[in-house]
Design an enzyme around this catalytic site. Structure first.
Site, PDB file in Angstrom:
ATOM      1  N   HIS A 142      -3.520  -9.605   3.181  1.00 28.76           N
ATOM      2  CA  HIS A 142      -4.896  -9.999   3.571  1.00 28.76           C
ATOM      3  C   HIS A 142      -5.036 -11.361   4.180  1.00 28.76           C
ATOM      4  O   HIS A 142      -4.685 -12.305   4.222  1.00 28.76           O
ATOM      5  CB  HIS A 142      -5.639 -10.235   1.960  1.00 28.76           C
ATOM      6  N   HIS A 157      -3.559   3.326  -6.278  1.00 29.47           N
ATOM      7  CA  HIS A 157      -3.924   2.069  -5.444  1.00 29.47           C
ATOM      8  C   HIS A 157      -4.149   0.895  -6.473  1.00 29.47           C
ATOM      9  O   HIS A 157      -3.996  -0.133  -6.118  1.00 29.47           O
ATOM     10  CB  HIS A 157      -5.284   2.139  -4.859  1.00 29.47           C
ATOM     11  N   ARG A 200      -1.656  -1.749  -6.485  1.00 23.99           N
ATOM     12  CA  ARG A 200      -1.764  -2.946  -5.715  1.00 23.99           C
ATOM     13  C   ARG A 200      -2.461  -4.169  -6.329  1.00 23.99           C
ATOM     14  O   ARG A 200      -2.183  -5.226  -6.323  1.00 23.99           O
ATOM     15  CB  ARG A 200      -2.353  -2.537  -4.594  1.00 23.99           C
ATOM     16  N   TYR A 238      -8.940  -7.984  -4.976  1.00 25.63           N
ATOM     17  CA  TYR A 238      -7.715  -7.329  -5.381  1.00 25.63           C
ATOM     18  C   TYR A 238      -7.346  -8.214  -6.705  1.00 25.63           C
ATOM     19  O   TYR A 238      -6.372  -7.710  -7.222  1.00 25.63           O
ATOM     20  CB  TYR A 238      -6.779  -7.240  -4.509  1.00 25.63           C
ATOM     21  N   ARG A 252       0.829  -1.255   0.011  1.00 24.63           N
ATOM     22  CA  ARG A 252      -0.054  -0.083   0.025  1.00 24.63           C
ATOM     23  C   ARG A 252       1.070   1.332  -0.025  1.00 24.63           C
ATOM     24  O   ARG A 252       2.022   1.372   0.572  1.00 24.63           O
ATOM     25  CB  ARG A 252      -0.901  -0.147   1.283  1.00 24.63           C
ATOM     26  N   LYS A 283      -2.024  -1.347   7.438  1.00 23.58           N
ATOM     27  CA  LYS A 283      -3.461  -0.779   7.742  1.00 23.58           C
ATOM     28  C   LYS A 283      -4.186  -1.777   8.859  1.00 23.58           C
ATOM     29  O   LYS A 283      -4.920  -1.267   9.465  1.00 23.58           O
ATOM     30  CB  LYS A 283      -4.127  -1.069   6.338  1.00 23.58           C
TER      31      LYS A 283
END
Length: 195
Positions: free
Chosen positions: A164, A138, A141, A173, A56, A81
């Site tokens: 994740h 983003h 990613r 994603y 990120r 995050k």
């Protein structure tokens, strides 16, 4: 007194559809060419590193030289995050980007000493100059995670890199290109015939 609980009529909004934006080879070449006109010489290495690691933007901008284990080819991300640190493997491309920047190496120093605002504005200018539309930083990613799967990494391996915990979020994603899967399928059939 209320006859019914008004909270029962309130529903949590659903997640919007995931972005499926992938960079084409032509767009990537345009971005590389346009970066030569950029005053910020760290922007293209940052973009390359983002594509090589799937990190990120905040993780990229908080990464420090001291977090790299050069012997193990890994990078520890202490601030994520999710609030949990993780260690990711560094691909050859990621190591090449770091090697070119290592002249500025100092354990406590940031690898990419840029602010989030500088990166946001730099990316907007870069894609505009390159003629690439509808592209967010983003999206890199998404591109990275999709490429990891296309190169044959397993779900646990990609989850280790991306951070994740939930496969559902990981799949949001992931936007595989059918033509890449078709090439992979062709080699599977060829291998089966040989056996």
């Amino acid at each position: 007194p209320l006859s019914d609980n008004p909270i029962r009529t309130i529903f949590k909004p659903r997640n919007g559809p995931p972005r499926e934006r992938r960079l084409t080879e032509t767009e990537w070449n345009c971005i590389v060419r346009a970066s030569n006109q950029s005053r910020n010489q760290l922007l293209l290495p940052l973009v390359r590193f983002a594509l090589a690691t799937g990190m990120r933007r905040g993780e990229l901008l908080n990464a420090r030289w001291g977090d790299i284990n050069w012997k193990a080819d890994t990078l520890r991300i202490p601030l994520t995050k999710t609030g949990e640190p993780r260690t990711i493997p560094l691909s050859l491309e990621a190591r090449l980007v770091l090697a070119k920047l290592a002249y500025d190496w100092c354990d406590g120093a940031l690898i990419f000493p840029l602010s989030e605002e500088v990166v946001k504005l730099g990316w907007k200018r870069l894609v505009k100059r390159a003629g690439v539309e509808n592209s967010h930083f983003h999206d890199l990613r998404h591109e990275a995670i999709s490429c990891f799967f296309e190169h044959g990494l397993s779900i646990p391996e990609v989850a280790l890199i991306s951070g994740h915990k939930d496969p559902k979020m990981l799949f949001r994603y992931t936007h595989l290109k059918a033509e890449n899967v078709a090439l992979k399928m062709g080699s599977i059939v060829a291998e089966a015939r040989v056996k």
